[in-house]
Design a protein around this motif. Structure first.
Motif, PDB file in Angstrom:
ATOM      1  N   UNK A 237       0.807  -1.219   0.000  1.00  0.00           N
ATOM      2  CA  UNK A 237       0.000   0.000   0.000  1.00  0.00           C
ATOM      3  C   UNK A 237       0.840   1.270   0.000  1.00  0.00           C
ATOM      4  N   UNK A 238       2.068   1.163   0.478  1.00  0.00           N
ATOM      5  CA  UNK A 238       2.935   2.343   0.505  1.00  0.00           C
ATOM      6  C   UNK A 238       3.769   2.496  -0.762  1.00  0.00           C
ATOM      7  N   UNK A 239       3.705   1.510  -1.654  1.00  0.00           N
ATOM      8  CA  UNK A 239       4.556   1.555  -2.835  1.00  0.00           C
ATOM      9  C   UNK A 239       4.080   2.622  -3.820  1.00  0.00           C
ATOM     10  N   UNK A 240       5.034   3.200  -4.530  1.00  0.00           N
ATOM     11  CA  UNK A 240       4.721   4.265  -5.491  1.00  0.00           C
ATOM     12  C   UNK A 240       3.845   3.752  -6.621  1.00  0.00           C
ATOM     13  N   UNK A 241       4.087   2.520  -7.067  1.00  0.00           N
ATOM     14  CA  UNK A 241       3.318   1.994  -8.198  1.00  0.00           C
ATOM     15  C   UNK A 241       1.851   1.838  -7.836  1.00  0.00           C
ATOM     16  N   UNK A 242       1.574   1.477  -6.575  1.00  0.00           N
ATOM     17  CA  UNK A 242       0.191   1.325  -6.150  1.00  0.00           C
ATOM     18  C   UNK A 242      -0.481   2.684  -6.011  1.00  0.00           C
ATOM     19  N   UNK A 243       0.208   3.622  -5.431  1.00  0.00           N
ATOM     20  CA  UNK A 243      -0.380   4.955  -5.273  1.00  0.00           C
ATOM     21  C   UNK A 243      -0.691   5.582  -6.632  1.00  0.00           C
ATOM     22  N   UNK A 244       0.140   5.296  -7.598  1.00  0.00           N
ATOM     23  CA  UNK A 244      -0.094   5.834  -8.931  1.00  0.00           C
ATOM     24  C   UNK A 244      -1.232   5.109  -9.633  1.00  0.00           C
ATOM     25  N   UNK A 251      -5.674   8.813  -0.424  1.00  0.00           N
ATOM     26  CA  UNK A 251      -6.648   9.457   0.465  1.00  0.00           C
ATOM     27  C   UNK A 251      -7.197   8.461   1.472  1.00  0.00           C
ATOM     28  N   UNK A 252      -7.425   7.220   1.009  1.00  0.00           N
ATOM     29  CA  UNK A 252      -7.974   6.200   1.913  1.00  0.00           C
ATOM     30  C   UNK A 252      -6.975   5.872   3.018  1.00  0.00           C
ATOM     31  N   UNK A 253      -5.702   5.822   2.666  1.00  0.00           N
ATOM     32  CA  UNK A 253      -4.679   5.485   3.646  1.00  0.00           C
ATOM     33  C   UNK A 253      -4.509   6.582   4.693  1.00  0.00           C
ATOM     34  N   UNK A 254      -4.814   7.814   4.309  1.00  0.00           N
ATOM     35  CA  UNK A 254      -4.636   8.936   5.224  1.00  0.00           C
ATOM     36  C   UNK A 254      -5.820   9.134   6.169  1.00  0.00           C
ATOM     37  N   UNK A 255      -6.900   8.355   5.959  1.00  0.00           N
ATOM     38  CA  UNK A 255      -8.087   8.525   6.806  1.00  0.00           C
ATOM     39  C   UNK A 255      -7.803   8.060   8.219  1.00  0.00           C
TER      40      UNK A 255
END
Length: 255
Positions: A237-244, A251-255
């Motif tokens: 979930x923290x990987x750049x490829x997933x965030x992209x 946004x979901x991870x920051x909730x």
């Protein structure tokens, strides 16, 4: 070394010029719960359909416990131990909760013929059905028609039908879709119970990141039909490829 509970090798499907699932290779071991995530249109449900036999693959293979089941229809895959729950529940709406589960137990036991007479002589099957109803917290609604159940209880009943079939692999496609906030924990608890038994592989397509974090041992990410990430939830979930690739994940991870 034992074969994986489930494996896909270069699994691909094309619709005209569009590649919906693009050479996906992935193996799943018994005793693990894997969440499959990705943006809408990533190919998650299509991959599930290829695995369970609802859709024929253009190329590639599906193996269940090391056995190649690629050419088998969905019904044969189910008999061999592949259990699939859908986004929309697959129940007998005109039958009671108890009758739905009893029929699933009978089907697995090969006691489907001569339904009424044979059933009354199989106390073991009756007891098994009642045990499953208790396991999924539906004993109190055993006489209710499936069509009259609220969405959360329909999901529980679908889990009960899967348990009755005793699959090697459980596949859940967005099991909390359309459910109220109050209903979600019960269904997730049932899946968690299956996971704790430790002898089955569980695959879960899910959009809710809090559900993924709470349940998954592993996360597989699809994007444009291809597998782009695979590993422990926090790492993936923290990987750049997933965030992209997975719009909205940050946004979901920051909730």
């Amino acid at each position: 070394m034992a074969a994986p509970a489930l494996e896909t090798r270069d699994l691909t499907v094309r619709f005209g010029g569009h590649v919906a699932v693009d050479g996906v290779s992935c193996a799943f071991e018994a005793g693990t719960l894997t969440a499959i995530v990705g943006p809408n249109g990533a190919g998650k449900t299509t991959w599930f359909n290829l695995i369970s036999g609802q859709l024929p693959a253009t190329s590639g293979r599906v193996l269940l416990g090391g056995r190649d089941i690629s050419g088998l229809p969905a019904s044969s895959r189910t008999r061999l131990g592949l259990g699939r729950a859908f986004q929309l529940t697959n129940l007998f709406p005109g039958l009671s909760v108890r009758e739905n589960v009893r029929l699933a137990v009978q089907a697995r036991a090969g006691a489907g013929a001569d339904l009424l007479r044979r059933w009354t002589h199989r106390r073991d099957l009756i007891d098994e059905a009642e045990d499953i109803l208790e396991q999924v917290r539906l004993s109190g609604r055993a006489g209710t028609l499936a069509a009259e159940l609220p969405d959360g209880d329909q999901r529980k009943l679908e889990v009960a039908l899967l348990i009755a079939l005793r699959p090697r692999v459980f596949m859940f496609d967005e099991p909390t879709a359309g459910m109220s906030v109050d209903e979600v924990p019960t269904v997730l608890s049932l899946i968690q119970d299956l996971r704790r038994q430790g002898d089955r592989a569980i695959l879960l397509v899910e959009h809710k990141m809090d559900v993924v974090r709470s349940l998954a041992d592993r996360v597989v990410v699809l994007h444009n039909g291809a597998l782009v990430a695979d590993g422990p939830p926090a790492e993936v979930m923290e990987s750049a490829v997933v965030r992209e690739a997975y719009l909205g994940l940050e946004a979901a991870l920051d909730e």
